[in-house]
Design an enzyme around this catalytic site. Sequence first.
Site, PDB file in Angstrom:
ATOM      1  CG  ASP A  32      -1.943   1.119   1.210  1.00 42.93           C
ATOM      2  OD1 ASP A  32      -2.044   1.810   0.184  1.00 42.93           O
ATOM      3  OD2 ASP A  32      -2.644   1.301   2.213  1.00 42.93           O
ATOM      4  CG  ASP A 249      -3.975   4.130  -2.804  1.00 41.88           C
ATOM      5  OD1 ASP A 249      -3.108   3.379  -2.305  1.00 41.88           O
ATOM      6  OD2 ASP A 249      -5.064   4.348  -2.263  1.00 41.88           O
TER       7      ASP A 249
END
Length: 375
Positions: A32, A249
């Site tokens: 992440d 992201d």
Amino acid sequence: MPLSSGAYTGTGQYFVRFRVGTPAQPFLLVADTGSDLTWVKCRSTAAAAEGRVFRPDESRTWAPIPCSSNTCTASLPFSLAACPTPGSPCSYDYRYKDGSAARGTVGTDSATIALQQQRRAKLRGVVLGCTTSYNGDSFLASDGVLSLGYSNISFASHAASRFGGRFSYCLVDHLAPRNATSACAGGAASPPPATKVPGGGARQTPLLLDHRMHPFYAVSINGVSVDGELLKIPRRVWDIEKGGGAILDSGTSLTVLVSPAYRAVVGALSKKLAGLPRVAMDPFDYCYNWTSPETGEDVAVAVPELALHLAGSARLQPPAKSYVIDAAPGVKCIGLQEGEWPGVSVIGNILQQEHLWEFDIKNRRLRFKRSRCTQ
């Protein structure tokens, strides 16, 4: 470190194999770029008996961070104010933008990462959360989160400081089987020759490390085109100073475009696909029956070419399957979502798939190149 799609679990995440502690304990973590805390499920985590769980008392290199320390009070923005005694462990309540959360105590430990040619390296002093409770479906199939965000406490920054100020990853097709692995690594990106895609030369654009986007990495988008035609999107949509901007992201699957950009892009794509029968399917606005009634096979329809024009004359031209995605047997959808304006647009992991990405934090450059990614 081996990186693979989590499609086999029914999630839109990518998982990285991560080893922490001494002796090393293996885990499967969500990769992440929007996180600055690396954490793993700990012994007292609910349902821990069903999967892997970190046992800090069994690691010779685990060191709790005291709640009275400067690290806890000043360097960890997600730490809690509660501090029963100066020596009590630093507690956290880490919240994600999708509403999920992780709670526990934080310390440091050593991480063992796989390098090329079957070599390994040990990173000492990695900030690690020992999560004892969490909520969020994205964590059910994993053992925690690997923080690849821009922060002085993230794993990405720790690894980059050891390997030339850079880290990289390559995302395989998001529907690839679990045994199709790529890599997440510190240092310069260097995929095996067999993974390179013909015609996919490396490009680069400035990496915007803006405090307003923390811990995300932002890029400057100059425009978006469909089949070579630049769309009419207000420039302020991409301007951080005016409430806009765009981030990458890896922890978000679908790309989110704020309303003015979404309407322009989806309008142009749907116009080109107008000859196909529409079907309804959540959470998408535009889905199509892609099956020929005569043959039962996919219809031969040319998907319009989408390109993001980035600063520095770099263009991100994702494969068609990254934005007109397979949603069900015989059904394809425009795989974009509408976000609020003012707001930030998000380049999700599906749009990033089959590209090698190098985040050069030291020189503030983002480099990318088409690649199959599989090792």
